[in-house]
Design an enzyme around this catalytic site. Sequence first.
Site, PDB file in Angstrom:
ATOM      1  N   LYS A  97      89.914 114.327  40.790  1.00  0.00           N
ATOM      2  CA  LYS A  97      89.866 114.158  42.263  1.00  0.00           C
ATOM      3  C   LYS A  97      89.553 112.734  42.700  1.00  0.00           C
ATOM      4  O   LYS A  97      88.619 112.499  43.482  1.00  0.00           O
ATOM      5  CB  LYS A  97      88.865 115.122  42.892  1.00  0.00           C
ATOM      6  CG  LYS A  97      89.238 116.585  42.711  1.00  0.00           C
ATOM      7  CD  LYS A  97      88.386 117.498  43.544  1.00  0.00           C
ATOM      8  CE  LYS A  97      88.603 118.956  43.230  1.00  0.00           C
ATOM      9  NZ  LYS A  97      88.125 119.357  41.893  1.00  0.00           N
TER      10      LYS A  97
HETATM   11  O1  LIG Z   1      89.563 123.444  46.186  1.00  0.00           O
HETATM   12  C1  LIG Z   1      89.169 123.358  45.030  1.00  0.00           C
HETATM   13  C2  LIG Z   1      89.543 122.341  44.192  1.00  0.00           C
HETATM   14  C3  LIG Z   1      89.121 122.354  42.889  1.00  0.00           C
HETATM   15  N1  LIG Z   1      88.307 123.321  42.423  1.00  0.00           N
HETATM   16  C4  LIG Z   1      87.901 123.266  41.006  1.00  0.00           C
HETATM   17  O2  LIG Z   1      88.426 124.422  40.337  1.00  0.00           O
HETATM   18  C5  LIG Z   1      87.468 124.962  39.446  1.00  0.00           C
HETATM   19  C6  LIG Z   1      87.053 126.343  39.899  1.00  0.00           C
HETATM   20  O3  LIG Z   1      86.121 126.907  39.008  1.00  0.00           O
HETATM   21  P1  LIG Z   1      85.744 128.490  39.030  1.00  0.00           P
HETATM   22  O4  LIG Z   1      84.657 128.590  38.006  1.00  0.00           O
HETATM   23  O5  LIG Z   1      86.976 129.260  38.645  1.00  0.00           O
HETATM   24  O6  LIG Z   1      85.274 128.826  40.396  1.00  0.00           O
HETATM   25  C7  LIG Z   1      86.323 123.938  39.405  1.00  0.00           C
HETATM   26  O7  LIG Z   1      86.614 123.013  38.387  1.00  0.00           O
HETATM   27  C8  LIG Z   1      86.414 123.265  40.743  1.00  0.00           C
HETATM   28  O8  LIG Z   1      85.914 121.940  40.709  1.00  0.00           O
HETATM   29  C9  LIG Z   1      87.916 124.326  43.258  1.00  0.00           C
HETATM   30  O9  LIG Z   1      87.181 125.251  42.868  1.00  0.00           O
HETATM   31  N2  LIG Z   1      88.365 124.322  44.549  1.00  0.00           N
END
Ligand SMILES: O=c1ccn([C@@H]2O[C@H](COP(=O)(O)O)[C@@H](O)[C@H]2O)c(=O)[nH]1
EC number: 4.1.1.23
Length: 283
Positions: A97
């Site tokens: 990001k």
């Molecule tokens: O809008 C967003 C953008 C990035 N993320 C990222 O995805 C994963 C989600 O992890 P989970 O454990 O499946 O909830 C994490 O790396 C976030 O930084 C997001 O969640 N939302």
Amino acid sequence: MIIDKLYKECIEKSPICVGLDTKIEYLPEYLIKSGMSIEEKIFTFNKMIIDNTIDLIACFKVQIAFYEALGIEGLKAYSKTVKYIREKGKIVIGDIKRGDISSTAEAYADAHFSGDFEVDIITVNPYMGYDSISPYEKYMENDDKALFMLIHTSNKSSKDFQELKVDGEKLYMKVAEKCSKWGEDSIGESGFNKIGGVVGLTFPEEFLEIKKKTPNTFFLIPGYGVQGGKGESIKEIFKDGICGVINSSRGIITAHKGKSEDENFVKYTRESVLSMKEDLIVG
Ligand SMILES: O=c1ccn([C@@H]2O[C@H](COP(=O)(O)O)[C@@H](O)[C@H]2O)c(=O)[nH]1
């Protein structure tokens, strides 16, 4: 083109992205207690997850924050993990990001599209505008690199700025339009272009609105499972065909916790991917 390859993997395996958001506390006890270094522990855990899910999924996403939090050893584990995934011929997304002025964006492009941290696709934050995105294009010319640009994120506070009205339209729709425009010269045989969008599954109505306006944008879809995103929303979003890859991190990499703390922990990792696949079946 890399997004064509990702699309094909979604069709042939499943539209699932396993998120390696690895924390020491997620490791099974036998690894935590082993005499290995932090770098070795993290890499061993990741490698076992990779080896036991690679045949079921489209790609992996490695969230760099968890590795940065562990210092130099964490970054070495990040580097080893992304190299291992690429050696296996699988697509890896670096969830970094980034977003900065062009001279700094050039350095980010060098850091994450070549060298020790090289990945196939990175996430970028478009808040600083086109000259914070264009420096990555040099690496995308060969068709083997791509971007996922934040459009509408999965967190509750995404409303704070992303839903503000600009000229009568929500800001995230303006961003979606730019994402589509900046990628319009690179549409591949899948019908999708090299500048994909990140849209959270936690706001399915907004997702459908974005999708309608951006038919050539491929999506990275976080928010499934732990954050509340549902398989049934995917059925609606994918009604006309697969248009993205759905990430799950904690839901998969902690599936063994409370069940297995030994070498067999990956049985639960694999089961969680299989049940996610079942939950997503479009029909
Ligand atoms: O809008 C967003 C953008 C990035 N993320 C990222 O995805 C994963 C989600 O992890 P989970 O454990 O499946 O909830 C994490 O790396 C976030 O930084 C997001 O969640 N939302």
